[in-house]
Design a protein around this motif. Structure first.
Motif, short mmCIF file in Angstrom:
data_model
loop_
_atom_site.label_atom_id
_atom_site.label_comp_id
_atom_site.label_asym_id
_atom_site.label_seq_id
_atom_site.Cartn_x
_atom_site.Cartn_y
_atom_site.Cartn_z
N LYS A 13 0.83 -1.20 0.00
CA LYS A 13 0.00 0.00 0.00
C LYS A 13 0.87 1.25 0.00
CE LYS A 13 -4.43 -0.99 0.55
NZ LYS A 13 -5.25 -0.83 -0.61
N THR A 138 -2.41 3.70 -5.39
CA THR A 138 -2.54 3.01 -4.11
C THR A 138 -1.48 1.95 -3.84
OG1 THR A 138 -4.06 1.40 -5.08
CG2 THR A 138 -5.04 3.38 -4.04
N THR A 139 -0.63 1.63 -4.82
CA THR A 139 0.40 0.61 -4.60
C THR A 139 1.77 1.17 -4.92
OG1 THR A 139 0.37 -0.31 -6.83
CG2 THR A 139 -1.20 -1.26 -5.22
#
Length: 161
Positions: A13, A138-139
């Motif tokens: 994350k 998001t990553t």
């Protein structure tokens, strides 16, 4: 546990917090110390938890956590948001407004409200080739490959019409 940013897996994350202004030279060392301390103590009771951070362009705070080996709970995420809110208040900046646009203009990073950014596009003050920062990723893999992209290759491209 704080680890090197590069050792965090690609599918970890990532949270990106763009500051409404560049942190001043006399602030950046303290901001870095506070972020490092937060990451070191974030879920410190769990020895398997790995997290890291970067501060880029004296404007972006990037947090990353390996949520594969250790599950992140709502409480863990809330803890990070509370920390970011504290930074906002301490330095009188906005860090949680992801809908404002950060983009490069020469060697400088600009921060504009979306409505003002649309005006810049309309007036051709920025072009399809202008580099924007996609703070909605998001990553870690997205961060490394799609964070700094030309407008034409980003979700902002919808405003080029």
């Amino acid at each position: 546990m704080l680890v090197e940013f590069d050792s965090i897996p690609e599918d970890a994350k990532v949270w990106i917090y763009p500051s409404s202004r560049k942190f001043y030279a006399n602030e950046i060392e303290e901001v870095e110390r506070k972020v490092k301390n937060f990451v070191e103590t974030w879920k410190a009771e769990n020895e398997d938890f790995k997290a890291s951070y970067k501060i880029l362009y004296n404007r972006f705070i990037i947090l990353t956590a390996d949520d594969i080996t250790t599950t992140l709970t709502s409480k863990d995420i809330d803890t990070s948001v509370v920390f970011i809110i504290e930074l906002q208040q301490t330095y009188n900046v906005a860090l949680l407004d992801k809908m404002n646009v950060c983009f490069k203009q020469g060697k400088f990073v600009q921060y504009k409200e979306l409505k003002d950014f649309k005006k810049l596009l309309k007036n051709k003050a920025v072009t399809a080739k202008t580099i924007v920062f996609d703070n909605l990723i998001t990553t870690k893999q997205e961060f490394e490959n799609h964070w700094e992209v030309a407008i034409e290759n980003s979700w902002y491209s919808r405003f080029l019409k």
